[in-house]
Design an enzyme around this catalytic site. Sequence first.
Site, PDB file in Angstrom:
ATOM      1  N   HIS A 151     -11.511  -8.221  -5.064  1.00 15.68           N
ATOM      2  CA  HIS A 151     -10.442  -8.157  -6.072  1.00 15.68           C
ATOM      3  C   HIS A 151      -9.368  -7.161  -5.647  1.00 15.68           C
ATOM      4  O   HIS A 151      -9.431  -5.977  -5.976  1.00 15.68           O
ATOM      5  CB  HIS A 151     -11.030  -7.752  -7.423  1.00 15.68           C
ATOM      6  CG  HIS A 151     -10.094  -7.950  -8.567  1.00 15.68           C
ATOM      7  ND1 HIS A 151     -10.513  -8.269  -9.832  1.00 15.68           N
ATOM      8  CD2 HIS A 151      -8.740  -7.886  -8.657  1.00 15.68           C
ATOM      9  CE1 HIS A 151      -9.477  -8.382 -10.643  1.00 15.68           C
ATOM     10  NE2 HIS A 151      -8.376  -8.145  -9.939  1.00 15.68           N
ATOM     11  N   ARG A 190       0.408  -7.842  -3.228  1.00 14.66           N
ATOM     12  CA  ARG A 190       1.811  -7.947  -3.668  1.00 14.66           C
ATOM     13  C   ARG A 190       2.702  -8.784  -2.755  1.00 14.66           C
ATOM     14  O   ARG A 190       3.924  -8.785  -2.944  1.00 14.66           O
ATOM     15  CB  ARG A 190       2.428  -6.552  -3.824  1.00 14.66           C
ATOM     16  CG  ARG A 190       1.663  -5.580  -4.713  1.00 14.66           C
ATOM     17  CD  ARG A 190       1.502  -6.103  -6.115  1.00 14.66           C
ATOM     18  NE  ARG A 190       0.951  -5.071  -7.004  1.00 14.66           N
ATOM     19  CZ  ARG A 190       0.310  -5.333  -8.131  1.00 14.66           C
ATOM     20  NH1 ARG A 190       0.134  -6.601  -8.511  1.00 14.66           N
ATOM     21  NH2 ARG A 190      -0.153  -4.369  -8.901  1.00 14.66           N
ATOM     22  N   ASP A 205      -5.853 -14.282 -12.671  1.00 15.40           N
ATOM     23  CA  ASP A 205      -5.948 -12.834 -12.886  1.00 15.40           C
ATOM     24  C   ASP A 205      -4.592 -12.183 -13.125  1.00 15.40           C
ATOM     25  O   ASP A 205      -3.596 -12.524 -12.502  1.00 15.40           O
ATOM     26  CB  ASP A 205      -6.618 -12.153 -11.700  1.00 15.40           C
ATOM     27  CG  ASP A 205      -6.799 -10.664 -11.951  1.00 15.40           C
ATOM     28  OD1 ASP A 205      -7.258 -10.311 -13.042  1.00 15.40           O
ATOM     29  OD2 ASP A 205      -6.446  -9.865 -11.075  1.00 15.40           O
ATOM     30  N   HIS A 256     -10.004 -13.349 -16.004  1.00 15.40           N
ATOM     31  CA  HIS A 256      -9.518 -12.080 -16.557  1.00 15.40           C
ATOM     32  C   HIS A 256      -9.756 -12.190 -18.056  1.00 15.40           C
ATOM     33  O   HIS A 256      -8.972 -12.811 -18.767  1.00 15.40           O
ATOM     34  CB  HIS A 256      -8.031 -11.913 -16.220  1.00 15.40           C
ATOM     35  CG  HIS A 256      -7.364 -10.765 -16.902  1.00 15.40           C
ATOM     36  ND1 HIS A 256      -6.882  -9.679 -16.203  1.00 15.40           N
ATOM     37  CD2 HIS A 256      -7.074 -10.521 -18.203  1.00 15.40           C
ATOM     38  CE1 HIS A 256      -6.330  -8.820 -17.057  1.00 15.40           C
ATOM     39  NE2 HIS A 256      -6.430  -9.321 -18.273  1.00 15.40           N
ATOM     40  N   ASP A 283     -10.054  -3.911  -7.940  1.00 16.51           N
ATOM     41  CA  ASP A 283      -8.817  -4.292  -8.640  1.00 16.51           C
ATOM     42  C   ASP A 283      -7.664  -3.426  -8.124  1.00 16.51           C
ATOM     43  O   ASP A 283      -6.856  -2.906  -8.899  1.00 16.51           O
ATOM     44  CB  ASP A 283      -8.965  -4.177 -10.154  1.00 16.51           C
ATOM     45  CG  ASP A 283      -7.784  -4.792 -10.920  1.00 16.51           C
ATOM     46  OD1 ASP A 283      -6.980  -5.507 -10.287  1.00 16.51           O
ATOM     47  OD2 ASP A 283      -7.669  -4.544 -12.134  1.00 16.51           O
ATOM     48  N   GLY A 294      -2.447  -0.615 -13.773  1.00 19.12           N
ATOM     49  CA  GLY A 294      -3.145  -0.685 -12.500  1.00 19.12           C
ATOM     50  C   GLY A 294      -3.137   0.585 -11.682  1.00 19.12           C
ATOM     51  O   GLY A 294      -2.230   1.411 -11.785  1.00 19.12           O
TER      52      GLY A 294
END
Length: 441
Positions: free
Chosen positions: A77, A81, A167, A194, A321, A340
């Site tokens: 996970h 970007r 997600d 999610h 994540d 995040g």
Amino acid sequence: MTQTWNLLQTGQKEGYKIAYTNARIIDPETKLDIKGSLLTEGDKIVDFGESLFSTSGVDETIDCKGLVLMPGLIDIHVHFREPGQEHKETIYTGSKSAAAGGVTTVVCQPNTIPAIDSVVLAKYLKYRALETSHVNVEFYAKITTLEEKLTEMALLKEAGAVGFTDDGMPVMNPMIMRQALLYSSMLGVPIAQHAEDLNLSAGGAINEGKISEELGVKGILSASESVMVNRDILLMKDMENVHYHILHVSSKDSLDAIKRAKDLGLNVTCEVTPHHFTLTEDIVKQHGAIAKMNPPLRTEEDRLAMVEGLKTGVIDCIATDHAPHDRSSKDLPLENAAFGIVGLETMLPLSLELYHSGQMGLLDVLAKLTYKPADIIHIPRGRIQKNLAADLILVDLNHEWEIKTDNFASKSKNSPFDGRKVKGHVVRTVVSGKTIYSQKS
């Protein structure tokens, strides 16, 4: 400290032999924990054991000096970007961060700009990984398109998708989710949710509770996660060959539902992030938006439930994540800041806190970082076996150091762990037989 990176490209050249000697070899799946040596040839492991084989005819010998030689970590996970937000992270910088953290395989989430919802974009991602990555890059593809219809799941699997997720957002429509679960069961890949009911969480910034009340910030109800987990389990419980995976689980109620599903024999798996088993909502007062993520940090009861879930096996694996953001996305009021934190370079030492504190055995912790996540996405990695890929890391389990985000290889530095003292340090990372990261004092 000197750090060196190499791009993976095609891995180690064919026939090139490397002997790793004087190592503590650990393989979590087989419970192997021995002092010995390991031999790689090209991109494969060809031999290992306690006996010291002759190093004649070997192209290179690496003295491990008694450190742990183990399978590379697998993080299922991450958010790199690319495409669309390369100012926050790229495959190049994200994979550098992974290599420094001992992560040899990552699974990119598809919520890029544009999202990975077509074969063209899937092929673009794979091409960019081959061209610029330091580690193995796998990817999830989107479940739905912008029009909230199912993507071409069969074609996306053929293009390399190891599973499907939306997600960053949940699949809110239960009929769409049911169809996705049915199709994925035919394809033999997981649907990763999610888990968040937006009707219960919309507009929230942190966990709904004492801290949100104290700060006067709209909270995210814990039930927004567990309601969705329960819904999806009901949708899939009578299906055959379906695999439902819950991303970044954070609440005790969710774990209770997952345990019930597992007890019924349902193929339900889940992951937890290091921040959800090491931190609580209380640190938001200290770190502000740097400690803002989705799902949010929750209560001490929830945190302890995450630790217990790891110990009992209700939680299958640990995943970061990894969510990089530039400073301008975080230097905002809590309500407006991005969700995040980054996590690739802190996953191993934070996970090892479970071992160093005596809460879990070493092999049990390492299992959650190696073959267990590999099994969720059905890849033959995370193991030390003859003829498998030589994805290895050399780790000093007892090296004490202080996390300094300014030293991260990631393009972004958004982590609430800055200044935390930890134990466990990656000295060398090997992917497909090739050293792609090394660190010297």
